[in-house]
Motif scaffolding. Structure first.
Motif, PDB file in Angstrom:
ATOM      1  N   MET A 140       0.793  -1.171   0.027  1.00  0.00           N
ATOM      2  CA  MET A 140      -0.043   0.193   0.151  1.00  0.00           C
ATOM      3  C   MET A 140       0.912   1.318   0.037  1.00  0.00           C
ATOM      4  N   ALA A 141       2.081   1.169   0.850  1.00  0.00           N
ATOM      5  CA  ALA A 141       2.858   2.411   0.977  1.00  0.00           C
ATOM      6  C   ALA A 141       3.526   2.752  -0.298  1.00  0.00           C
ATOM      7  N   PHE A 144       1.130   4.184  -2.527  1.00  0.00           N
ATOM      8  CA  PHE A 144       0.918   5.583  -2.460  1.00  0.00           C
ATOM      9  C   PHE A 144       1.776   6.243  -2.943  1.00  0.00           C
ATOM     10  N   TYR A 145       3.406   6.045  -2.645  1.00  0.00           N
ATOM     11  CA  TYR A 145       4.346   6.920  -3.152  1.00  0.00           C
ATOM     12  C   TYR A 145       4.633   6.991  -4.489  1.00  0.00           C
ATOM     13  N   HIS A 146       4.200   6.060  -5.368  1.00  0.00           N
ATOM     14  CA  HIS A 146       4.519   6.140  -6.709  1.00  0.00           C
ATOM     15  C   HIS A 146       3.074   6.824  -7.273  1.00  0.00           C
ATOM     16  N   GLY A 147       2.300   7.394  -6.506  1.00  0.00           N
ATOM     17  CA  GLY A 147       0.835   7.910  -7.075  1.00  0.00           C
ATOM     18  C   GLY A 147       0.049   7.118  -7.899  1.00  0.00           C
ATOM     19  N   TYR A 149      -2.508   5.475  -7.312  1.00  0.00           N
ATOM     20  CA  TYR A 149      -3.779   5.391  -6.917  1.00  0.00           C
ATOM     21  C   TYR A 149      -4.577   6.345  -7.750  1.00  0.00           C
ATOM     22  N   LYS A 150      -4.102   7.029  -8.791  1.00  0.00           N
ATOM     23  CA  LYS A 150      -4.547   8.218  -9.282  1.00  0.00           C
ATOM     24  C   LYS A 150      -5.223   7.742 -10.825  1.00  0.00           C
ATOM     25  N   LEU A 255       8.212   7.383 -12.225  1.00  0.00           N
ATOM     26  CA  LEU A 255       7.991   8.458 -11.902  1.00  0.00           C
ATOM     27  C   LEU A 255       8.629   9.577 -12.786  1.00  0.00           C
TER      28      LEU A 255
ATOM     29  N   THR B 154       2.313  12.298 -10.721  1.00  0.00           N
ATOM     30  CA  THR B 154       2.879  11.341  -9.897  1.00  0.00           C
ATOM     31  C   THR B 154       4.257  11.588  -9.477  1.00  0.00           C
ATOM     32  N   ARG B 159       4.141  16.698  -5.367  1.00  0.00           N
ATOM     33  CA  ARG B 159       3.073  16.090  -4.299  1.00  0.00           C
ATOM     34  C   ARG B 159       3.597  16.201  -2.894  1.00  0.00           C
ATOM     35  N   PHE B 166       1.030  11.649   3.891  1.00  0.00           N
ATOM     36  CA  PHE B 166       1.056   9.966   4.114  1.00  0.00           C
ATOM     37  C   PHE B 166       2.078   9.620   5.070  1.00  0.00           C
ATOM     38  N   LEU B 170       1.763   7.395   8.357  1.00  0.00           N
ATOM     39  CA  LEU B 170       2.230   5.906   8.421  1.00  0.00           C
ATOM     40  C   LEU B 170       3.185   6.053   9.857  1.00  0.00           C
TER      41      LEU B 170
END
Lengths: 255, 202
Positions: A140-141, A144-147, A149-150, A255, B154, B159, B166, B170
């Motif tokens: 999940m982390a 998120f950090y790769h974005g 979920y967009k 990225l 991204t 961001r 986030f 965490l």
């Protein structure tokens, strides 16, 4: 003196016979690496995927960056593999486990002391379960950090959160089953928290425990949830999750 | 005006001429109206988008075959996980404490490690906030996250807020979990693990 080479020849003949047989050829589709004379060619590389069950999981080709371990760290795949490992070891444990308050602890104890590989398989089930919770969190982390979920992957993130919650529930329901002091009191602490739900806290706690306190009703309830219902539900969500990865255009870009 | 190529200028000129002569063919193409008024050449060029006549093929993406490139990686990863779990299980035994006894509360009684952060939260807030609303809001927040974050980029440098928020989220749970698991001893009182030992089992 010629024995090794004769044996080798015989084995080769046998290999040809089996791989040339109708039964063998009916099992493996064209291009399979198990077929006689698999040759590495672009067409056969495609056939390996296209003509096998793997086509349900993978396309024939993926973007080059998608195979880089440094991008995904394999975390989603590791979670899935741990799930398979947990299923296999869990089925083994089910042969020996009895979900009653009088027999549960004893069956685990006997598994440790008098069942072949019982101790090892139980250890593997336990550690793989903790690892899976960890790898799902880390996955999940990473996403998120790769974005990742967009758009267009918003909904797959939502499915992912459901999978995370299901993983936690699977782990937590399994925690009670050994019926030792550790499981009883960890579950007591956990379910007491659920009892503080506003308005219908007591009802939530009653449904979770199958009564007012932890007992044989809780054990059978959590056992069925752990070995049947939650795995069933999580497999469905996993199927949708993997399907959406492909439908949303493969894994997200670099990225 | 000067950068319009001569042959296009010529073509527009011809079209205008033909339109004035009443040529019906250009009318069916829709350029008749344009051609009548003076700036036909400009309009023709501005109406047609460059992308629609050039780059008809989409850019080919750099792809590799799943077999062998991805499957080999996955196979090796699976093998590593399996080996790690097996070796770890040979040397580390899963805990099996004494038979459950509802009349004998262990001191301290702790939740599993992924919930011990909530238990730690319980020492600061009332149970409804720490046990239900906190985790409920966290789960709900995660679910709606992709619909709240409207930033299309991204790249980490675009961001900064999302990434720091986030990370704090965490870290918050990680720190709570570590305190609850390692730094809490008898009666869930604060303790130092190197002084009083560990009160924690997986």
């Amino acid at each position: 003196m010629d024995n090794p080479s004769v044996a080798k020849e015989k084995l080769g003949e046998l290999d040809d016979k089996i791989r040339g047989s109708q039964a063998w050829n009916s099992i493996f589709r064209p291009g399979s690496i198990f077929k006689q004379g698999y040759q590495d060619s672009p067409r056969n590389r495609s056939y390996v995927i296209m003509n096998s069950i793997l086509y349900h999981l993978h396309p024939v080709k993926v973007k080059r960056h998608a195979v880089k371990v440094s991008y995904t760290l394999c975390l989603g795949g590791i979670s899935f593999f741990l799930f398979i490992l947990l299923t296999v070891t869990g089925i083994f444990l089910m042969f020996f486990y009895r979900p009653t308050t009088t027999q549960a602890w004893n069956s685990i104890y006997q598994l440790k002391t008098s069942v072949t590989f019982g101790l090892l398989v139980r250890n593997m089930h336990r550690w793989a379960a903790h690892l899976m919770v960890l790898s799902v969190f880390l996955h999940m982390a990473r996403v998120f950090y790769h974005g990742a979920y967009k758009p267009p992957r918003e909904f797959n993130w939502v499915i992912g959160i459901v999978l995370l919650l299901l993983t936690l529930l699977l782990s937590f329901t399994g925690y009670l089953l050994p019926w030792d002091q550790l499981s009883l009191w960890a579950v007591t602490v956990g379910t007491n928290m659920a009892g503080y739900t506003p308005v219908f806290g007591n009802q939530v706690r009653f449904v979770l425990l199958g009564g007012n306190e932890i007992g044989s009703n809780t054990l059978i309830r959590w056992y069925v949830l752990h070995v049947l219902m939650l795995p069933f539900v999580i497999v469905i969500f996993m199927a949708v999750h993997f399907w959406r990865v492909r439908k949303d255009g493969g894994i997200s870009g670099p990225l | 005006m000067t950068d319009i190529p001569d042959h296009l200028r010529q073509r527009a000129e011809d079209a205008r001429y033909r339109a004035q002569a009443g040529d019906t063919l250009t009318d069916t193409l829709g350029s008749g109206d344009l051609a009548v008024d003076g700036g036909a050449d400009e309009r023709l060029l501005s109406v047609i988008r460059a992308g629609s006549i050039q780059e008809l093929r989409t850019q080919p993406t750099d792809k590799v075959n799943v077999w062998p490139h991805l499957l080999v990686v996955e196979f090796v990863a699976a093998l590593c996980v399996f080996t790690f779990v097996t070796l770890f299980s040979i040397f580390m035994n899963a805990p099996l404490q004494e038979l459950a006894n509802p009349n004998k509360t262990p001191n301290p009684a702790k939740a599993p490690w992924y919930f011990v952060g909530l238990q730690e939260l319980l020492t600061y807030f009332n149970p409804m906030v720490a046990g239900v609303l906190g985790p409920g809001m966290a789960a709900a927040g995660l679910i709606v996250l992709p619909y709240l974050d409207k930033n299309p980029s991204t790249r980490p440098e675009d961001r900064k807020f999302a990434v720091s928020f986030f990370t704090i989220f965490l870290m918050f749970w990680a720190v709570l979990g570590i305190i609850g698991a390692v730094f809490r001893g008898k009666g869930f009182q604060f303790t130092l693990p190197w002084k009083d030992g560990l009160f924690f089992d997986l």
